[in-house]
Write a protein that holds these residues in place. Structure first.
Motif: not given
Length: 351
Positions: A16-19, A99-116
């Motif tokens: 799978p592209p993301v695990i 982590a002080p600069s940890a991201g959120d789930a939105a960018s991950l969800a966007e990547y999962v929809r269109d994985a490299t």
């Protein structure tokens, strides 16, 4: 998705592209990681730690196209650290867990929809278990990574499953081991299959053409000497007075904590009493009955319980439980002679 299904997909060249690897069990996680690392060239593998870099930085790396590798593996440690700042710290009591600069789930969800294409992104979330106080924290991690479809739950092995897997590992390693020795190995290491696998690798080098015995396990495996206590429990359960006294001699010379032996013996007699009350007539019935109740019970353990239930009548079992209480109380006196207390106990139980 199960670990076996993921390993099959990796073997076919279509992971799978993301695990998301979720859970603390180290043995299956190591197998998965070894399989994935073997499927990619060394220069096409990258590793990030979300305790040190933000999630968006990892996703940016996954988005970037490589000039030198058409397929890449990106392994991400400490996936729990990506939870919004303050939440992981509040739940774990560790300010460094977010982590002080940890991201959120939105960018991950966007990547999962269109994985490299050609990139396999693996998140490793191993801090929390699936039960007890960790369950709520585990659920929050799962919710944060809800966009990932390939979630591999890495549960700890039960005693029965660990025994079966250990038997497979010994067979694959190409050496023979006595059934009692394998039971001792599993019990001494607390059914921790990761530790069992390491010890089996060592035993394979030691064994050669000989069969590994319980004496070998006791001598070579860390923590197995304490399992001599289980041998005492087994001998008493068989009403074997000579063997019980010999094992007691070993335990006292090694300075073992004898109340622990009484605790295990109490458990065995209580299970034997329950087996008698349930009308169980064989080791197979005992194993099936207690497994359905959620009590860990592999075949060798069921044999021990059956021996106890068949050699002691119900009044004798009840009397033995009373003797265990008295012996435990005597061991906790101000200046007890542990050996004398235990010798008297053995003679009274098997007499």
């Amino acid at each position: 998705m199960t670990p076996a299904q993921l390993l099959a997909a990796v073997k076919k060249g279509s992971p799978p592209p993301v695990i998301l690897l979720l859970g603390p069990e180290a043995y299956q996680r190591r197998r998965i990681k070894e399989a994935l690392l073997a499927a990619f060239p060394p220069d096409a593998i990258a590793q990030h730690d979300l305790a040190e870099v933000p999630l968006v930085g990892v996703i940016d790396d996954a988005r970037a196209l490589s000039l030198f590798a058409s397929e890449r593996l990106i392994w991400v440690l400490n996936a729990e650290a990506a939870l919004p700042k303050g939440r992981a710290a509040e739940e774990d009591g560790d300010s460094e867990s977010a982590a002080p600069s940890a991201g959120d789930a939105a960018s991950l969800a966007e990547y999962v929809r269109d994985a490299t294409p050609g990139v396999t992104l693996v998140f490793e979330a191993i801090r929390f278990d699936f039960e007890g106080d960790d369950k709520r924290r585990q659920d929050r991690v799962r919710k944060f990574y809800a966009a990932i479809g390939a979630v591999i739950e890495l549960h700890r092995y039960s005693a029965v499953d660990a025994r079966a897997e250990a038997e497979v590992l010994a067979r694959q390693a190409g050496f023979r081991i006595e059934a009692e020795a394998l039971d001792l190995l599993v019990e001494a290491l607390g059914a921790d299959i990761a530790r069992i696998a390491v010890e089996i690798e060592k035993l394979a080098l030691f064994a050669g053409n000989r069969t590994v015995s319980t004496d070998d396990i006791t001598a070579l495996v860390p923590d197995a000497r304490a399992a001599t206590i289980f041998a005492l429990v087994s001998a008493l359960g068989r009403r074997d007075r000579a063997r019980s006294l010999a094992i007691l001699d070993t335990l006292t010379r090694e300075g073992e904590y004898l109340p622990l032996a009484l605790a295990f013996l109490s458990t065995q007699f209580r299970i034997a009493l329950a087996a008698r009350e349930a009308g169980l007539k064989s080791a197979q019935q005992i194993q099936g009955h207690f497994t359905r109740m959620g009590v860990p019970m592999w075949s060798a353990r069921a044999d021990q319980v059956w021996q106890t239930a068949s050699k002691f009548s119900r009044p004798q079992i009840e009397r033995a439980l009373g003797l265990i209480y008295q012996a435990d109380k005597s061991l906790r006196d101000a200046r007890p002679d542990d050996r004398t207390v235990m010798e008297r106990f053995i003679l009274e139980v098997v007499g």
